[in-house]
Design a protein around this motif. Structure first.
Motif, PDB file in Angstrom:
ATOM      1  N   GLN A 230      -6.396  37.902   6.226  1.00 27.61           N
ATOM      2  CA  GLN A 230      -5.507  38.929   6.764  1.00 27.61           C
ATOM      3  C   GLN A 230      -4.669  38.397   7.921  1.00 27.61           C
ATOM      4  O   GLN A 230      -4.413  39.081   8.902  1.00 27.61           O
ATOM      5  N   GLY A 231      -4.210  37.128   7.779  1.00 24.75           N
ATOM      6  CA  GLY A 231      -3.335  36.540   8.785  1.00 24.75           C
ATOM      7  C   GLY A 231      -4.046  36.016  10.017  1.00 24.75           C
ATOM      8  O   GLY A 231      -3.410  35.512  10.938  1.00 24.75           O
TER       9      GLY A 231
ATOM     10  N   GLY B 175       2.656  39.503  15.055  1.00 22.21           N
ATOM     11  CA  GLY B 175       2.745  38.425  16.016  1.00 22.21           C
ATOM     12  C   GLY B 175       3.658  37.335  15.504  1.00 22.21           C
ATOM     13  O   GLY B 175       4.716  37.586  14.952  1.00 22.21           O
ATOM     14  N   ASP B 176       3.221  36.089  15.700  1.00 21.82           N
ATOM     15  CA  ASP B 176       4.056  34.965  15.316  1.00 21.82           C
ATOM     16  C   ASP B 176       3.847  34.540  13.867  1.00 21.82           C
ATOM     17  O   ASP B 176       4.575  33.692  13.372  1.00 21.82           O
ATOM     18  N   ASP B 177       2.850  35.097  13.179  1.00 24.25           N
ATOM     19  CA  ASP B 177       2.512  34.644  11.838  1.00 24.25           C
ATOM     20  C   ASP B 177       3.388  35.361  10.816  1.00 24.25           C
ATOM     21  O   ASP B 177       2.920  36.181  10.035  1.00 24.25           O
ATOM     22  N   VAL B 178       4.697  35.067  10.845  1.00 28.82           N
ATOM     23  CA  VAL B 178       5.643  35.760   9.990  1.00 28.82           C
ATOM     24  C   VAL B 178       6.587  34.760   9.349  1.00 28.82           C
ATOM     25  O   VAL B 178       6.727  33.620   9.794  1.00 28.82           O
TER      26      VAL B 178
ATOM     27  N   THR C 174      13.652  41.401   6.447  1.00 26.42           N
ATOM     28  CA  THR C 174      14.147  40.208   7.118  1.00 26.42           C
ATOM     29  C   THR C 174      13.045  39.479   7.870  1.00 26.42           C
ATOM     30  O   THR C 174      13.231  38.341   8.293  1.00 26.42           O
ATOM     31  N   LYS C 175      11.913  40.137   8.033  1.00 28.13           N
ATOM     32  CA  LYS C 175      10.759  39.543   8.715  1.00 28.13           C
ATOM     33  C   LYS C 175       9.509  40.203   8.164  1.00 28.13           C
ATOM     34  O   LYS C 175       9.461  41.431   8.030  1.00 28.13           O
ATOM     35  N   TRP C 176       8.486  39.384   7.848  1.00 24.59           N
ATOM     36  CA  TRP C 176       7.274  39.993   7.308  1.00 24.59           C
ATOM     37  C   TRP C 176       6.066  39.098   7.563  1.00 24.59           C
ATOM     38  O   TRP C 176       6.156  37.868   7.503  1.00 24.59           O
ATOM     39  N   PRO C 177       4.886  39.712   7.821  1.00 25.29           N
ATOM     40  CA  PRO C 177       3.673  38.929   8.060  1.00 25.29           C
ATOM     41  C   PRO C 177       3.211  38.191   6.802  1.00 25.29           C
ATOM     42  O   PRO C 177       3.412  38.647   5.677  1.00 25.29           O
ATOM     43  N   VAL C 178       2.558  37.073   7.035  1.00 22.03           N
ATOM     44  CA  VAL C 178       1.947  36.296   5.957  1.00 22.03           C
ATOM     45  C   VAL C 178       0.440  36.463   6.053  1.00 22.03           C
ATOM     46  O   VAL C 178      -0.156  36.246   7.111  1.00 22.03           O
TER      47      VAL C 178
ATOM     48  N   LYS D 168      -3.334  35.901   1.162  1.00 20.77           N
ATOM     49  CA  LYS D 168      -3.039  35.932  -0.271  1.00 20.77           C
ATOM     50  C   LYS D 168      -1.546  35.821  -0.562  1.00 20.77           C
ATOM     51  O   LYS D 168      -1.136  35.864  -1.715  1.00 20.77           O
ATOM     52  N   GLY D 169      -0.741  35.689   0.469  1.00 19.43           N
ATOM     53  CA  GLY D 169       0.713  35.665   0.326  1.00 19.43           C
ATOM     54  C   GLY D 169       1.329  36.574   1.366  1.00 19.43           C
ATOM     55  O   GLY D 169       0.765  36.769   2.451  1.00 19.43           O
ATOM     56  N   LEU D 170       2.497  37.140   1.079  1.00 20.97           N
ATOM     57  CA  LEU D 170       3.072  38.121   1.982  1.00 20.97           C
ATOM     58  C   LEU D 170       2.124  39.317   2.095  1.00 20.97           C
ATOM     59  O   LEU D 170       1.552  39.762   1.100  1.00 20.97           O
TER      60      LEU D 170
END
Length: 365
Positions: free
Chosen positions: A18-19, A80-83, A121-125, A128-130
């Motif tokens: 979960q990131g 956070g920064d994990d995007v 335009t911005k999304w967490p990773v 399992k992927g996005l």
């Protein structure tokens, strides 16, 4: 405890859940160490590694509005920064080991498998992927098999909205009230068995209200259930990487130049006016790349976006799914015919786009 529930054990390949990183470090202090040394280490960790959540709110408490012409673009999400972010420079490494720099043009996710996309335009990773990409799917009863646009093209008219702050998934479609569901940890819920591409996966039923909504939208006498992938019982690919309800890989990437070339071919031999955006939507990618020549992606081996590194695990074989117009659910076989002529495959299988699996994050200089 959340990592243990997700199946993480010492020595496995799960470096993200979960990131959130699962790794740990060991620090040794000696006889001459002081409390100042401890305080200095803690300050260093807080300054350099502690991730703080952004205070940017979700727009209108929902991401993506119902729009039959094209996906909506949003940029705000509380992460956070994990995007991954559009406009980011992308370093690709080809089979000849040469590196080149291209651009991340678009990001799409599909919260409900085979339903409409969400353009961001911005999304967490996630691991399992996005985050929440293909987390839910509609299954047929009593078989538990996934329903796709190949069987029911109207699925493309079911449009998702995700509110990360409010923790809800909303589904909308013309002529029907919205369906709003909570995004919660169902780790204690009863486990059901469903199927994706022959794989058995563990899922959780989203309830009778969701099932009635799906049936009213799709019509007919068939019975469907909306299910969510179980968060604690994992599905993995052949490389032991975690998978959502996606067919084969964590990410699917296509290049704008390849879509543009196919669009030109279609407009040269068709009475229908084809657009790059409309054609792109049919291929249902996650990451859209610009700045390369058509089909350069066929020769890529690695893709690096900021701190995220991906390995190319194969090319995507295409089928009649690309015949469905994602704006209205109508079928047109011309894209499939044109793709066959353009690619001229020696065998029956036609490919378009590449599969990516995330690897170890690192800084690309």
């Amino acid at each position: 405890m959340g990592h243990i529930k997700a199946g993480h054990v010492c020595g496995d390949s799960m470096d993200l859940i979960q990131g959130t990183p699962t790794g740990s470090i060991r620090v040794s202090f000696g006889y001459m160490s002081t409390m100042e040394d401890v305080d200095r280490l803690i300050s260093f960790i807080k300054e350099c590694f502690l991730e703080k959540k952004s205070a940017i709110p979700i727009q209108n408490q929902a991401i993506g509005k119902a729009n039959t012409s094209s996906p909506d673009d949003v940029s705000a999400c509380s992460v956070g920064d994990d995007v991954l972010s559009t406009g980011a420079k992308v370093t690709v490494v080809s089979s000849n080991s040469q590196a080149s720099v291209v651009l991340l043009e678009n990001i799409f996710l599909y919260p409900v498998k085979s339903c409409a996309c969400l353009k961001v335009t911005k999304w967490p990773v996630g691991d399992k992927g996005l985050l929440y990409d293909r987390e839910w799917m509609i299954v047929k009863q009593p078989s538990g098999n996934c329903l796709t646009q190949k069987e029911e093209p109207k699925l493309c008219l079911i449009r998702p909205k995700l509110d990360l702050d409010g923790a809800t998934l909303s589904l909308t479609t013309p002529g029907h009230p919205s369906l709003v569901l909570p995004i919660i940890d169902h780790s204690t819920s009863d486990v059901l068995q469903s199927r994706v591409c022959g794989d058995r996966i563990s899922t959780i039923d989203c309830g009778d209200d969701a099932a009635r909504w799906i049936r009213s939208v799709l019509g007919g006498q068939k019975t469907y259930r909306l299910i969510q992938q179980h968060p604690s019982l994992n599905r993995t690919d052949t490389n032991k990487k975690l998978l959502s309800c996606a067919n084969q890989a964590q990410f699917l990437s296509v290049s704008v130049s390849s879509v543009r070339l196919l669009c030109q071919k279609l407009n040269n031999c068709s009475d229908h006016l084809w657009t790059v955006d409309g054609l792109l939507a049919r291929f249902r990618p996650n990451l859209v790349i610009s700045g390369c020549a058509p089909f350069d992606e066929d020769n890529w081996q690695e893709v690096h976006v900021d701190r995220h590194s991906f390995v190319v695990t194969g090319q995507c074989t295409r089928c009649q799914m690309i015949c469905v117009d994602q704006s209205n659910g109508l079928r047109n076989t011309e894209p499939l015919v044109a793709l066959r002529q353009l690619r001229n495959p020696p065998q029956q299988m036609m490919t378009f786009g590449i599969y990516l699996t995330q690897g170890i994050k690192k800084n690309i200089i």
